[in-house]
Design a protein around this motif. Structure first.
Motif, PDB file in Angstrom:
ATOM      1  N   ILE A   1     -12.718 -49.479  -0.879  1.00 17.73           N
ATOM      2  CA  ILE A   1     -12.712 -49.014   0.509  1.00 17.73           C
ATOM      3  C   ILE A   1     -12.100 -47.620   0.568  1.00 17.73           C
ATOM      4  CG2 ILE A   1     -11.862 -49.455   2.853  1.00 17.73           C
ATOM      5  CD1 ILE A   1     -13.899 -51.512   1.869  1.00 17.73           C
ATOM      6  N   ALA A   2     -12.819 -46.682   1.167  1.00 19.13           N
ATOM      7  CA  ALA A   2     -12.322 -45.309   1.299  1.00 19.13           C
ATOM      8  C   ALA A   2     -11.283 -45.259   2.419  1.00 19.13           C
ATOM      9  CB  ALA A   2     -13.471 -44.360   1.602  1.00 19.13           C
ATOM     10  N   ILE A   3     -10.095 -44.750   2.095  1.00 22.47           N
ATOM     11  CA  ILE A   3      -9.071 -44.588   3.132  1.00 22.47           C
ATOM     12  C   ILE A   3      -9.016 -43.149   3.636  1.00 22.47           C
ATOM     13  CG2 ILE A   3      -7.673 -46.518   2.333  1.00 22.47           C
ATOM     14  CD1 ILE A   3      -5.711 -44.432   1.188  1.00 22.47           C
ATOM     15  N   TYR A   4      -9.612 -42.237   2.885  1.00 24.33           N
ATOM     16  CA  TYR A   4      -9.728 -40.846   3.337  1.00 24.33           C
ATOM     17  C   TYR A   4     -10.956 -40.234   2.676  1.00 24.33           C
ATOM     18  CZ  TYR A   4      -9.376 -35.859   3.674  1.00 24.33           C
ATOM     19  OH  TYR A   4      -9.679 -34.552   3.909  1.00 24.33           O
ATOM     20  N   SER A   5     -11.645 -39.398   3.409  1.00 27.56           N
ATOM     21  CA  SER A   5     -12.699 -38.583   2.811  1.00 27.56           C
ATOM     22  C   SER A   5     -12.930 -37.365   3.708  1.00 27.56           C
ATOM     23  CB  SER A   5     -14.003 -39.364   2.652  1.00 27.56           C
ATOM     24  OG  SER A   5     -14.653 -39.484   3.892  1.00 27.56           O
ATOM     25  N   ASN A   6     -13.455 -36.323   3.118  1.00 22.44           N
ATOM     26  CA  ASN A   6     -13.837 -35.159   3.909  1.00 22.44           C
ATOM     27  C   ASN A   6     -15.350 -35.162   4.161  1.00 22.44           C
ATOM     28  OD1 ASN A   6     -14.714 -34.485   1.345  1.00 22.44           O
ATOM     29  ND2 ASN A   6     -13.814 -32.441   1.326  1.00 22.44           N
ATOM     30  N   PHE A   7     -15.975 -36.324   4.015  1.00 25.98           N
ATOM     31  CA  PHE A   7     -17.410 -36.471   4.254  1.00 25.98           C
ATOM     32  C   PHE A   7     -17.673 -36.514   5.749  1.00 25.98           C
ATOM     33  CE2 PHE A   7     -18.550 -38.970   0.148  1.00 25.98           C
ATOM     34  CZ  PHE A   7     -17.647 -38.241  -0.584  1.00 25.98           C
ATOM     35  N   GLU A   8     -18.802 -36.007   6.151  1.00 21.43           N
ATOM     36  CA  GLU A   8     -19.192 -36.097   7.562  1.00 21.43           C
ATOM     37  C   GLU A   8     -19.779 -37.463   7.894  1.00 21.43           C
ATOM     38  OE1 GLU A   8     -21.542 -32.821   8.949  1.00 21.43           O
ATOM     39  OE2 GLU A   8     -20.307 -31.374   7.881  1.00 21.43           O
ATOM     40  N   ASP A   9     -20.384 -38.100   6.912  1.00 21.31           N
ATOM     41  CA  ASP A   9     -21.055 -39.378   7.106  1.00 21.31           C
ATOM     42  C   ASP A   9     -20.156 -40.523   6.616  1.00 21.31           C
ATOM     43  OD1 ASP A   9     -22.778 -41.537   7.259  1.00 21.31           O
ATOM     44  OD2 ASP A   9     -24.297 -40.697   5.925  1.00 21.31           O
ATOM     45  N   TYR A  10     -19.745 -41.403   7.542  1.00 23.44           N
ATOM     46  CA  TYR A  10     -18.862 -42.527   7.223  1.00 23.44           C
ATOM     47  C   TYR A  10     -19.504 -43.444   6.184  1.00 23.44           C
ATOM     48  CZ  TYR A  10     -16.300 -46.900   7.779  1.00 23.44           C
ATOM     49  OH  TYR A  10     -15.586 -48.047   7.535  1.00 23.44           O
ATOM     50  N   LEU A  11     -20.785 -43.748   6.347  1.00 23.22           N
ATOM     51  CA  LEU A  11     -21.483 -44.642   5.426  1.00 23.22           C
ATOM     52  C   LEU A  11     -21.514 -44.048   4.011  1.00 23.22           C
ATOM     53  CD1 LEU A  11     -23.062 -47.238   4.969  1.00 23.22           C
ATOM     54  CD2 LEU A  11     -25.126 -46.024   5.656  1.00 23.22           C
ATOM     55  N   GLU A  12     -21.724 -42.749   3.916  1.00 27.84           N
ATOM     56  CA  GLU A  12     -21.728 -42.086   2.610  1.00 27.84           C
ATOM     57  C   GLU A  12     -20.347 -42.194   1.958  1.00 27.84           C
ATOM     58  OE1 GLU A  12     -23.077 -37.856   0.611  1.00 27.84           O
ATOM     59  OE2 GLU A  12     -22.347 -37.843   2.666  1.00 27.84           O
ATOM     60  N   ALA A  13     -19.295 -42.027   2.736  1.00 30.86           N
ATOM     61  CA  ALA A  13     -17.932 -42.128   2.208  1.00 30.86           C
ATOM     62  C   ALA A  13     -17.669 -43.531   1.667  1.00 30.86           C
ATOM     63  CB  ALA A  13     -16.920 -41.773   3.287  1.00 30.86           C
ATOM     64  N   GLN A  14     -18.096 -44.544   2.392  1.00 35.46           N
ATOM     65  CA  GLN A  14     -17.884 -45.916   1.942  1.00 35.46           C
ATOM     66  C   GLN A  14     -18.721 -46.223   0.697  1.00 35.46           C
ATOM     67  OE1 GLN A  14     -15.377 -47.688   3.002  1.00 35.46           O
ATOM     68  NE2 GLN A  14     -14.920 -46.107   4.496  1.00 35.46           N
ATOM     69  N   THR A  15     -19.925 -45.687   0.637  1.00 34.97           N
ATOM     70  CA  THR A  15     -20.783 -45.879  -0.536  1.00 34.97           C
ATOM     71  C   THR A  15     -20.151 -45.235  -1.761  1.00 34.97           C
ATOM     72  OG1 THR A  15     -22.757 -45.929   0.855  1.00 34.97           O
ATOM     73  CG2 THR A  15     -23.087 -45.462  -1.480  1.00 34.97           C
ATOM     74  N   VAL A  16     -19.690 -44.001  -1.604  1.00 35.33           N
ATOM     75  CA  VAL A  16     -19.030 -43.306  -2.714  1.00 35.33           C
ATOM     76  C   VAL A  16     -17.772 -44.064  -3.123  1.00 35.33           C
ATOM     77  CG1 VAL A  16     -17.787 -41.196  -3.360  1.00 35.33           C
ATOM     78  CG2 VAL A  16     -20.011 -41.048  -2.240  1.00 35.33           C
ATOM     79  N   GLY A  17     -17.033 -44.577  -2.155  1.00 37.40           N
ATOM     80  CA  GLY A  17     -15.831 -45.357  -2.464  1.00 37.40           C
ATOM     81  C   GLY A  17     -16.139 -46.554  -3.340  1.00 37.40           C
ATOM     82  N   ALA A  18     -17.155 -47.298  -2.981  1.00 35.28           N
ATOM     83  CA  ALA A  18     -17.542 -48.475  -3.765  1.00 35.28           C
ATOM     84  C   ALA A  18     -18.011 -48.073  -5.161  1.00 35.28           C
ATOM     85  CB  ALA A  18     -18.631 -49.248  -3.036  1.00 35.28           C
ATOM     86  N   LEU A  19     -18.789 -47.006  -5.248  1.00 35.82           N
ATOM     87  CA  LEU A  19     -19.297 -46.560  -6.547  1.00 35.82           C
ATOM     88  C   LEU A  19     -18.181 -46.035  -7.451  1.00 35.82           C
ATOM     89  CD1 LEU A  19     -22.582 -44.822  -5.380  1.00 35.82           C
ATOM     90  CD2 LEU A  19     -22.385 -46.959  -6.673  1.00 35.82           C
ATOM     91  N   VAL A  20     -17.269 -45.261  -6.892  1.00 34.22           N
ATOM     92  CA  VAL A  20     -16.163 -44.713  -7.688  1.00 34.22           C
ATOM     93  C   VAL A  20     -15.282 -45.843  -8.201  1.00 34.22           C
ATOM     94  CG1 VAL A  20     -14.003 -43.390  -7.522  1.00 34.22           C
ATOM     95  CG2 VAL A  20     -16.141 -42.402  -6.692  1.00 34.22           C
ATOM     96  N   SER A  21     -14.969 -46.790  -7.341  1.00 31.20           N
ATOM     97  CA  SER A  21     -14.161 -47.930  -7.766  1.00 31.20           C
ATOM     98  C   SER A  21     -14.867 -48.709  -8.869  1.00 31.20           C
ATOM     99  CB  SER A  21     -13.882 -48.835  -6.569  1.00 31.20           C
ATOM    100  OG  SER A  21     -13.169 -49.979  -6.968  1.00 31.20           O
ATOM    101  N   GLY A  22     -16.166 -48.914  -8.705  1.00 34.19           N
ATOM    102  CA  GLY A  22     -16.938 -49.642  -9.711  1.00 34.19           C
ATOM    103  C   GLY A  22     -17.005 -48.920 -11.041  1.00 34.19           C
ATOM    104  N   VAL A  23     -17.234 -47.618 -10.997  1.00 32.96           N
ATOM    105  CA  VAL A  23     -17.326 -46.856 -12.249  1.00 32.96           C
ATOM    106  C   VAL A  23     -15.963 -46.824 -12.941  1.00 32.96           C
ATOM    107  CG1 VAL A  23     -16.907 -44.482 -11.429  1.00 32.96           C
ATOM    108  CG2 VAL A  23     -18.459 -44.874 -13.311  1.00 32.96           C
TER     109      VAL A  23
END
Length: 159
Positions: free
Chosen positions: A31-53
């Motif tokens: 779960i993303a607790i901070y991001s400088n992304f404009e798109d909330y869904l993109e931030a959450q997707t990146v959060g899940a992928l980064v955690s997984g990798v």
């Protein structure tokens, strides 16, 4: 103030959100607790992928049978100017990750160094934060007012 708000305020006040094209701080569960992304869904997707990798890399590393702390590791996937850089850190005895996605970086080495410094700064800054509301009361105007006193203050008698 919760952890998300404190981290956002820290990044905004120090303009850390400008270090890389996309920066995200992620809980261990993705779960993303901070991001400088404009798109909330993109931030959450990146959060899940980064955690997984990170978890996949941790599992692969454990095949070495070394008892090293994974907090000393970093994960980079990059070319000369574009890439992904992930660093782990702890807040309140829980693991978090800070990730940067960058493109066309003039000096990726400097960006990575700045990300390591940012990770250290976030860790130090948040070390004084507590999930116990009583410990965080120092930021309130009236520190010594109990919940019972607040209830009495706003209790209105009926007509």
């Amino acid at each position: 103030m919760n952890l998300n708000q404190i981290v956002r305020q820290f990044f905004d006040e120090n303009e850390y959100h400008k270090l890389a094209d996309k920066i995200v701080i992620i809980r261990g569960d993705g779960i993303a607790i901070y991001s400088n992304f404009e798109d909330y869904l993109e931030a959450q997707t990146v959060g899940a992928l980064v955690s997984g990798v990170w978890q996949a890399a941790e599992s692969l590393s454990s095949l070495l049978n070394k008892n090293e702390s994974f907090l000393d590791f970093r994960l980079g996937f990059d070319t000369s100017a574009d890439g992904l850089y992930i660093l782990p850190f702890t807040i309140l005895e829980k693991t978090y990750y800070i990730g940067a996605i960058y493109g066309d970086a003039d000096n990726p080495g400097k960006l990575k160094r700045n990300m390591r410094l940012l990770k250290d700064n976030v860790e130090v800054y948040l070390s004084k934060f507590s999930l116990d509301p009583e410990k965080n009361r120092e930021e309130y105007l009236f520190e010594n007012i109990s919940d019972e006193e607040m209830d009495k203050l706003f209790a209105f008698g009926g007509i």
